[in-house]
Scaffold this motif. Structure first.
Motif, PDB file in Angstrom:
ATOM      1  N   SER A  15      -8.237  -0.265   6.026  1.00  0.00           N
ATOM      2  CA  SER A  15      -8.617   0.604   4.907  1.00  0.00           C
ATOM      3  C   SER A  15      -9.798   0.005   4.137  1.00  0.00           C
ATOM      4  CB  SER A  15      -7.419   0.750   3.962  1.00  0.00           C
ATOM      5  OG  SER A  15      -7.855   1.077   2.658  1.00  0.00           O
ATOM      6  N   ARG A  70      -9.000  13.659  -0.955  1.00  0.00           N
ATOM      7  CA  ARG A  70     -10.323  13.222  -1.421  1.00  0.00           C
ATOM      8  C   ARG A  70     -11.223  12.998  -0.213  1.00  0.00           C
ATOM      9  NH1 ARG A  70      -6.497   9.457  -2.163  1.00  0.00           N
ATOM     10  NH2 ARG A  70      -6.493   7.706  -0.729  1.00  0.00           N
ATOM     11  N   SER A 102     -10.193   0.103   1.114  1.00  0.00           N
ATOM     12  CA  SER A 102      -9.647  -0.452  -0.130  1.00  0.00           C
ATOM     13  C   SER A 102      -8.655  -1.572   0.151  1.00  0.00           C
ATOM     14  CB  SER A 102      -8.947   0.637  -0.944  1.00  0.00           C
ATOM     15  OG  SER A 102      -9.852   1.643  -1.281  1.00  0.00           O
ATOM     16  N   CYS A 103      -7.758  -1.360   1.109  1.00  0.00           N
ATOM     17  CA  CYS A 103      -6.600  -2.242   1.273  1.00  0.00           C
ATOM     18  C   CYS A 103      -6.699  -3.226   2.441  1.00  0.00           C
ATOM     19  CB  CYS A 103      -5.334  -1.399   1.447  1.00  0.00           C
ATOM     20  SG  CYS A 103      -4.888  -0.423  -0.004  1.00  0.00           S
ATOM     21  N   VAL A 161      -0.539   9.772  -0.227  1.00  0.00           N
ATOM     22  CA  VAL A 161      -1.707   9.409  -1.034  1.00  0.00           C
ATOM     23  C   VAL A 161      -2.961   9.189  -0.195  1.00  0.00           C
ATOM     24  CG1 VAL A 161      -0.453   8.404  -2.990  1.00  0.00           C
ATOM     25  CG2 VAL A 161      -0.900   7.003  -0.966  1.00  0.00           C
ATOM     26  N   ARG A 162      -2.875   9.399   1.128  1.00  0.00           N
ATOM     27  CA  ARG A 162      -4.064   9.170   1.945  1.00  0.00           C
ATOM     28  C   ARG A 162      -5.126  10.225   1.633  1.00  0.00           C
ATOM     29  NH1 ARG A 162      -3.878   8.895   7.715  1.00  0.00           N
ATOM     30  NH2 ARG A 162      -5.516   7.327   7.547  1.00  0.00           N
ATOM     31  N   VAL A 199       1.356   0.742  -4.467  1.00  0.00           N
ATOM     32  CA  VAL A 199       0.064   0.863  -5.153  1.00  0.00           C
ATOM     33  C   VAL A 199      -0.909   1.579  -4.221  1.00  0.00           C
ATOM     34  CG1 VAL A 199      -1.877  -0.381  -6.199  1.00  0.00           C
ATOM     35  CG2 VAL A 199       0.433  -1.345  -6.341  1.00  0.00           C
ATOM     36  N   CYS A 200      -1.568   2.632  -4.721  1.00  0.00           N
ATOM     37  CA  CYS A 200      -2.669   3.243  -3.964  1.00  0.00           C
ATOM     38  C   CYS A 200      -3.935   3.112  -4.814  1.00  0.00           C
ATOM     39  CB  CYS A 200      -2.421   4.705  -3.632  1.00  0.00           C
ATOM     40  SG  CYS A 200      -3.878   5.403  -2.790  1.00  0.00           S
ATOM     41  N   PRO A 201      -4.782   2.146  -4.501  1.00  0.00           N
ATOM     42  CA  PRO A 201      -5.977   1.948  -5.326  1.00  0.00           C
ATOM     43  C   PRO A 201      -6.856   3.194  -5.402  1.00  0.00           C
ATOM     44  CG  PRO A 201      -5.620   0.061  -3.879  1.00  0.00           C
ATOM     45  CD  PRO A 201      -4.654   1.117  -3.454  1.00  0.00           C
ATOM     46  N   GLU A 202      -7.016   3.913  -4.313  1.00  0.00           N
ATOM     47  CA  GLU A 202      -7.937   5.065  -4.339  1.00  0.00           C
ATOM     48  C   GLU A 202      -7.377   6.196  -5.186  1.00  0.00           C
ATOM     49  OE1 GLU A 202      -9.317   6.059  -0.367  1.00  0.00           O
ATOM     50  OE2 GLU A 202      -9.668   3.931   0.065  1.00  0.00           O
ATOM     51  N   LYS A 212      -2.484  -2.084   3.938  1.00  0.00           N
ATOM     52  CA  LYS A 212      -2.775  -1.216   5.092  1.00  0.00           C
ATOM     53  C   LYS A 212      -4.022  -1.709   5.826  1.00  0.00           C
ATOM     54  CE  LYS A 212      -2.575   2.387   7.701  1.00  0.00           C
ATOM     55  NZ  LYS A 212      -3.200   1.567   8.769  1.00  0.00           N
ATOM     56  N   SER A 265       0.863  -1.181   0.000  1.00  0.00           N
ATOM     57  CA  SER A 265       0.000   0.000   0.000  1.00  0.00           C
ATOM     58  C   SER A 265       0.903   1.236   0.000  1.00  0.00           C
ATOM     59  CB  SER A 265      -0.895   0.005   1.238  1.00  0.00           C
ATOM     60  OG  SER A 265      -1.802  -1.075   1.184  1.00  0.00           O
ATOM     61  N   ALA A 266       0.679   2.117  -0.963  1.00  0.00           N
ATOM     62  CA  ALA A 266       1.636   3.214  -1.193  1.00  0.00           C
ATOM     63  C   ALA A 266       1.800   4.115   0.028  1.00  0.00           C
ATOM     64  CB  ALA A 266       1.191   4.029  -2.403  1.00  0.00           C
ATOM     65  N   CYS A 267       0.756   4.253   0.847  1.00  0.00           N
ATOM     66  CA  CYS A 267       0.876   5.101   2.045  1.00  0.00           C
ATOM     67  C   CYS A 267       1.878   4.506   3.027  1.00  0.00           C
ATOM     68  CB  CYS A 267      -0.481   5.316   2.698  1.00  0.00           C
ATOM     69  SG  CYS A 267      -1.330   3.787   3.129  1.00  0.00           S
TER      70      CYS A 267
HETATM   71  S1  SF4 Z   1      -6.144   3.248  -0.628  1.00  0.00           S
HETATM   72 FE1  SF4 Z   1      -5.721   4.085   1.431  1.00  0.00          FE
HETATM   73  S2  SF4 Z   1      -4.702   2.415   2.521  1.00  0.00           S
HETATM   74 FE2  SF4 Z   1      -4.631   1.906   0.346  1.00  0.00          FE
HETATM   75  S3  SF4 Z   1      -2.672   2.731  -0.360  1.00  0.00           S
HETATM   76 FE3  SF4 Z   1      -4.189   4.322  -0.727  1.00  0.00          FE
HETATM   77  S4  SF4 Z   1      -4.106   5.600   1.099  1.00  0.00           S
HETATM   78 FE4  SF4 Z   1      -3.108   3.677   1.623  1.00  0.00          FE
END
Ligand code: SF4
Length: 179
Positions: free
Chosen positions: A104, A52, A106-107, A15-16, A40-43, A101, A7-9
């Motif tokens: 989350s 966001r 997403s993650c 990217v949060r 990778v940050c899916p969001e 992460k 998770s990129a954060c």
């Molecule tokens: S979607 Fe949220 S938890 Fe996943 S990498 Fe992006 S900021 Fe981090």
């Protein structure tokens, strides 16, 4: 080097939803020189942007939907269709594990709060991207960062990544001979 997605954060990228990060120095330091990270940050990558509105997972009948916390704008389809293509690209890139992460929408892997329509937490589950990842690659070693805080657990996870990498490279079709 083992190629592991993260998770990129956790990798320190800002990217949060609030423009911050959650860099995991202990993990990154422990595996320096051993792991080639694939952040990778899916969001952020699926077009939600940074910063966001934060999202949450809401169960409606049998369906899990990703909705804006205040606006309730739905981004379920956006995330699910992004996940399909991004996971294919990660397979192509040859990842052998994924660190995600915790909690989350997403993650998270099993720790993400799922809400009912009234906004009450019902139980925990997995984020939409993580759920798609596990469905597509059920044998891929995955862990939340909190499960890797202990050095013994880190080493055990790395062993699983090495085993996945061995299996991946021995079952990949051979390259065509060069002429
Ligand atoms: S979607 Fe949220 S938890 Fe996943 S990498 Fe992006 S900021 Fe981090």
């Amino acid at each position: 080097m083992l190629r592991i997605a993260i998770s990129a954060c956790l990798f320190g990228e800002r990217v949060r939803y609030n423009g911050g990060h959650r860099r995991d120095d202990a993990l990154l330091d422990a595996w320096r020189g051993i792991v080639e990270w694939v952040p990778v940050c899916p969001e952020a990558e699926c077009g939600m942007g940074t910063p966001r509105e934060p999202v949450r997972l809401v169960r409606t009948g049998s369906r899990i939907r990703m909705l804006g916390v205040d606006s309730r704008n739905e981004v379920t389809q956006q995330m699910e269709s992004f996940a399909r293509g991004r996971i294919d690209a990660l397979v192509e890139a040859g990842i052998c594990a994924y660190v995600l992460k915790a909690r989350s929408p997403s993650c998270g892997v099993g720790s993400t709060p799922l809400f009912d329509a009234e906004g009450n937490t019902e139980r925990t589950g997995s984020g939409l991207f993580a759920a798609a990842l596990v469905a597509r690659l059920p044998d891929l070693p995955v862990a939340e960062e909190e499960g890797l805080a202990d050095p013994h657990q880190r080493e055990a996870f790395l062993e699983r990544a090495r085993a996945f990498e061995r299996a991946r490279t021995t079952t990949s079709p051979p390259s065509p001979p060069s002429r």
